[in-house]
Design a protein around this motif. Structure first.
Motif, PDB file in Angstrom:
ATOM      1  N   HIS A  80    -130.559   6.798 -46.334  1.00 22.30           N
ATOM      2  CA  HIS A  80    -131.103   5.770 -47.218  1.00 22.30           C
ATOM      3  C   HIS A  80    -132.536   6.147 -47.580  1.00 22.30           C
ATOM      4  CE1 HIS A  80    -127.831   2.820 -46.323  1.00 22.30           C
ATOM      5  NE2 HIS A  80    -127.743   3.548 -45.229  1.00 22.30           N
ATOM      6  N   HIS A 113    -120.237   1.998 -46.316  1.00 22.12           N
ATOM      7  CA  HIS A 113    -120.232   1.944 -44.853  1.00 22.12           C
ATOM      8  C   HIS A 113    -118.908   1.354 -44.373  1.00 22.12           C
ATOM      9  CE1 HIS A 113    -124.606   1.768 -45.789  1.00 22.12           C
ATOM     10  NE2 HIS A 113    -124.747   2.430 -44.668  1.00 22.12           N
ATOM     11  N   LEU A 142    -127.570  -3.906 -35.821  1.00 24.83           N
ATOM     12  CA  LEU A 142    -127.397  -3.676 -37.253  1.00 24.83           C
ATOM     13  C   LEU A 142    -127.727  -4.854 -38.181  1.00 24.83           C
ATOM     14  CD1 LEU A 142    -126.411  -1.962 -39.677  1.00 24.83           C
ATOM     15  CD2 LEU A 142    -124.101  -2.736 -39.156  1.00 24.83           C
ATOM     16  N   ASP A 149    -128.479   9.164 -41.547  1.00 25.27           N
ATOM     17  CA  ASP A 149    -128.582   7.707 -41.728  1.00 25.27           C
ATOM     18  C   ASP A 149    -130.011   7.212 -41.559  1.00 25.27           C
ATOM     19  OD1 ASP A 149    -127.691   5.172 -42.395  1.00 25.27           O
ATOM     20  OD2 ASP A 149    -127.195   4.633 -40.338  1.00 25.27           O
ATOM     21  N   GLU A 184    -119.004  -0.035 -38.674  1.00 25.18           N
ATOM     22  CA  GLU A 184    -120.170   0.495 -37.956  1.00 25.18           C
ATOM     23  C   GLU A 184    -120.419  -0.292 -36.671  1.00 25.18           C
ATOM     24  OE1 GLU A 184    -123.643   0.497 -40.417  1.00 25.18           O
ATOM     25  OE2 GLU A 184    -124.954   1.322 -38.860  1.00 25.18           O
ATOM     26  N   ILE A 203    -129.386   1.697 -33.176  1.00 26.21           N
ATOM     27  CA  ILE A 203    -129.219   0.269 -33.470  1.00 26.21           C
ATOM     28  C   ILE A 203    -127.985  -0.293 -32.758  1.00 26.21           C
ATOM     29  CG2 ILE A 203    -130.680   0.156 -35.533  1.00 26.21           C
ATOM     30  CD1 ILE A 203    -128.316   0.516 -37.304  1.00 26.21           C
ATOM     31  N   SER A 207    -128.226   7.246 -35.409  1.00 22.27           N
ATOM     32  CA  SER A 207    -128.278   5.860 -35.865  1.00 22.27           C
ATOM     33  C   SER A 207    -127.425   4.953 -34.988  1.00 22.27           C
ATOM     34  CB  SER A 207    -127.799   5.796 -37.320  1.00 22.27           C
ATOM     35  OG  SER A 207    -127.526   4.479 -37.707  1.00 22.27           O
ATOM     36  N   GLN A 217    -135.536   3.762 -47.073  1.00 21.13           N
ATOM     37  CA  GLN A 217    -135.879   3.392 -45.701  1.00 21.13           C
ATOM     38  C   GLN A 217    -136.791   4.443 -45.059  1.00 21.13           C
ATOM     39  OE1 GLN A 217    -132.193   2.489 -43.585  1.00 21.13           O
ATOM     40  NE2 GLN A 217    -131.528   1.091 -45.185  1.00 21.13           N
ATOM     41  N   GLU A 253    -136.855  -1.889 -48.511  1.00 24.64           N
ATOM     42  CA  GLU A 253    -136.228  -1.450 -49.767  1.00 24.64           C
ATOM     43  C   GLU A 253    -136.769  -2.223 -50.972  1.00 24.64           C
ATOM     44  OE1 GLU A 253    -131.982  -0.929 -49.811  1.00 24.64           O
ATOM     45  OE2 GLU A 253    -131.965  -0.034 -47.814  1.00 24.64           O
ATOM     46  N   HIS A 285    -120.121   6.133 -40.693  1.00 23.37           N
ATOM     47  CA  HIS A 285    -119.962   5.574 -39.344  1.00 23.37           C
ATOM     48  C   HIS A 285    -118.533   5.617 -38.779  1.00 23.37           C
ATOM     49  CE1 HIS A 285    -124.134   4.728 -39.508  1.00 23.37           C
ATOM     50  NE2 HIS A 285    -123.989   3.959 -40.571  1.00 23.37           N
ATOM     51  N   ARG A 312    -123.003  -1.325 -51.298  1.00 22.08           N
ATOM     52  CA  ARG A 312    -123.706  -1.125 -50.022  1.00 22.08           C
ATOM     53  C   ARG A 312    -122.749  -1.197 -48.832  1.00 22.08           C
ATOM     54  NH1 ARG A 312    -129.404  -2.018 -48.925  1.00 22.08           N
ATOM     55  NH2 ARG A 312    -129.487  -0.989 -46.933  1.00 22.08           N
ATOM     56  N   PHE A 313    -122.079  -2.323 -48.684  1.00 21.47           N
ATOM     57  CA  PHE A 313    -120.935  -2.500 -47.778  1.00 21.47           C
ATOM     58  C   PHE A 313    -120.323  -3.841 -48.133  1.00 21.47           C
ATOM     59  CE2 PHE A 313    -122.878  -4.471 -43.578  1.00 21.47           C
ATOM     60  CZ  PHE A 313    -123.782  -5.228 -44.296  1.00 21.47           C
ATOM     61  N   TRP A 332    -131.216  -6.095 -37.931  1.00 25.42           N
ATOM     62  CA  TRP A 332    -132.081  -4.968 -38.343  1.00 25.42           C
ATOM     63  C   TRP A 332    -132.140  -4.885 -39.866  1.00 25.42           C
ATOM     64  CZ3 TRP A 332    -130.663  -0.460 -40.976  1.00 25.42           C
ATOM     65  CH2 TRP A 332    -131.565   0.609 -40.934  1.00 25.42           C
ATOM     66  N   LEU A 333    -131.005  -5.072 -40.527  1.00 25.35           N
ATOM     67  CA  LEU A 333    -130.988  -5.030 -41.992  1.00 25.35           C
ATOM     68  C   LEU A 333    -131.895  -6.107 -42.578  1.00 25.35           C
ATOM     69  CD1 LEU A 333    -127.187  -4.498 -42.883  1.00 25.35           C
ATOM     70  CD2 LEU A 333    -129.067  -2.904 -43.319  1.00 25.35           C
TER      71      LEU A 333
HETATM   72  N1  GUN Z   1    -124.772  -1.198 -43.564  1.00 33.86           N
HETATM   73  C1  GUN Z   1    -125.179  -1.725 -44.733  1.00 33.86           C
HETATM   74  N2  GUN Z   1    -126.396  -1.284 -45.079  1.00 33.86           N
HETATM   75  C2  GUN Z   1    -126.779  -0.442 -44.103  1.00 33.86           C
HETATM   76  C3  GUN Z   1    -127.946   0.328 -43.883  1.00 33.86           C
HETATM   77  O1  GUN Z   1    -128.897   0.343 -44.680  1.00 33.86           O
HETATM   78  N3  GUN Z   1    -127.972   1.083 -42.759  1.00 33.86           N
HETATM   79  C4  GUN Z   1    -126.938   1.110 -41.866  1.00 33.86           C
HETATM   80  N4  GUN Z   1    -127.028   1.872 -40.790  1.00 33.86           N
HETATM   81  N5  GUN Z   1    -125.850   0.374 -42.041  1.00 33.86           N
HETATM   82  C5  GUN Z   1    -125.758  -0.389 -43.136  1.00 33.86           C
END
Ligand code: GUN
Ligand code: FE
Length: 428
Positions: free
Chosen positions: A67, A220, A82, A310, A223, A288, A284, A70, A94, A259, A193-194, A85-86
């Motif tokens: 990313h 993603h 995770l 990552d 994860e 996390i 990663s 980041q 971001e 992941h 993104r996910f 943390w986001l």
């Molecule tokens: N899942 C969605 N966004 C992210 C991200 O920025 N980093 C990680 N590790 N997982 C995510």
């Protein structure tokens, strides 16, 4: 134009296989490898030679998941799992990339750090900002880094007003962004993104754009356990996480999924069947607290596995660090699996960080003839003196663990030499 490189040539054409050509010759024609030889064929007798002497010529690295926005938080905020943390660290960082000047400065530094560490191919997430994404692509190209970059799509569960689009905006900006992508070396990839970040409407639009334009997709998958539970609640009709992508045409050949730590047998079978590529991000996953990916099982089942830093869940940009992190994670996995699974050897992990990634871009195995040259030249002359002379294979293994960017004295990307340090004759 013919050009010949001379040195100890080492590559990993297949998982677990190392090819060593001591004092070898690598012949290039217009940046394309014609062959690796023990003796220089007479036909090339008059070609100019770059003599790297006692140094190692290795494939460069492919970082298949990171990313870019980041990068400013590298090495920070490692105290949360995770999803927290986001929200706490990643999204506010971001959001800064709405400022093109800040983006330019940060991305210029990132591109320089990538290339000087020997990463010549990437699959990268930008932020949701169109201008900053173009800037990122320009800066990578300027530095000699090639690959795919994605403007991120996110229309829910971001930061409303700060880092979130509507489905309409996200689709329209994606089209505008695609119109502005012109480089052959740094190309666009669609980047939902996910699942928790993208509404069904947005996913459907992205699936349609991917199909119409024949674009690859990155995202993603599985994860963390909390994330999987969230996806289950968002899509009660889907039994598994992967189906939330498949439903919208995003689960297809060459789709990159970062992941896959918790992917079960069914999800792994679906990956193999569709040609989805896993990106293992060992550093990663530990940082996390996501889990320890059963990478050996993925490989045994025939899944295409690559490696990613990552950044900034991972805190190590150099891929030689990511490779050794993958080895360590596989050893932890061996312990927690009651010593029933094999860990990754240095040769295997090096293959994952080089050839397995380069293949995504259409390259053949290792330094196969026909590949455009992606390589690094390593000078290990400042490593501690070993007990007795080392074989080239031993020097290679030591270099994977011990490399620092000062040891990377040349970088070749897409057939061109993009980093070149003055060569001091090696002492021996
Ligand atoms: N899942 C969605 N966004 C992210 C991200 O920025 N980093 C990680 N590790 N997982 C995510
Ligand atoms: Fe990621």
């Amino acid at each position: 134009m013919i050009r010949v490189l001379r040195g100890h040539i080492v590559d990993a054409p297949r998982l677990g296989e190392l090819q060593v050509t001591e004092c070898g010759w690598l012949v290039l024609e217009d940046g394309v490898i014609r062959g690796v030889f023990d003796r220089l064929p007479a036909a090339y007798d008059n070609a100019p030679v770059t003599d790297y002497g006692d140094r190692l010529i290795l494939p460069s690295f492919a970082d298949m998941h990171l990313h870019a926005p980041q990068y400013p938080m590298l090495g920070m905020g490692m105290d949360l799992p995770l999803l927290d943390w986001l929200g706490t660290y990643a999204f506010p960082t971001e959001a800064r990339f709405g400022d093109p000047d800040y983006a330019r400065r940060t991305y210029r530094r990132l591109a320089s750090d990538l290339i000087t560490n020997g990463t010549t191919r990437v699959c990268m997430f930008s932020s949701l900002h169109t201008e900053a994404t173009w800037i990122l692509m320009e800066e990578l190209e300027r530095a000699g880094v090639t690959g795919y970059v994605g403007k991120v799509n996110m229309d829910r569960n971001g930061v409303p007003g700060l880092l979130q689009e509507t489905a309409e905006q996200s689709a329209a900006e994606t089209l505008r962004w695609l119109e502005g992508c012109r480089s052959d070396r740094v190309k666009p990839i669609l980047t939902p993104r996910f699942t928790p970040s993208c509404s069904d409407e947005l996913m459907a639009r992205l699936g349609a754009i991917a199909a119409e334009r024949g674009l690859y997709v990155q995202s993603h998958l599985s994860e963390s356990l909390q994330e999987i539970e969230w996806v289950r609640n968002l899509h009660p009709d889907c039994e598994r996480y992967w189906e939330t992508y498949a439903k919208f045409g995003l689960w297809k050949d060459h789709t990159l999924m970062a992941h896959c730590v918790w992917s079960d047998t069914n999800e792994r079978a679906a990956m193999r069947a569709a040609g989805v590529v896993a990106v293992h991000c060992a550093d990663s996953n530990v940082n996390i607290c996501s889990g320890v990916c059963p990478v050996r099982r993925l490989l045994d089942e025939g899944i295409w596995v690559t490696l990613g830093s990552d950044i900034a869940g991972g805190a190590q940009l150099p891929m030689y660090k990511v490779i050794t992190a993958a080895i360590r994670a596989s050893k932890i996995r061996r312990v927690i699996d009651d010593w029933t699974t094999d860990f990754l050897t240095v040769e295997e992990a090096f293959y994952l960080g080089t050839t397995a990634g380069h293949r995504y871009f259409g390259a053949g195995e290792g330094f196969a003839p026909g590949n455009r040259l992606h390589a690094i030249v390593v000078d290990d002359g400042d490593f501690p003196e070993a007990v007795g002379p080392l074989t080239v294979r031993e020097r290679f293994q030591r270099a994977v663990y011990m490399l620092h960017r000062r040891n990377i004295v040349a970088v070749w990307s897409d057939g061109r030499c993009v980093v070149e340090k003055p060569l001091v004759p090696a002492e021996n």
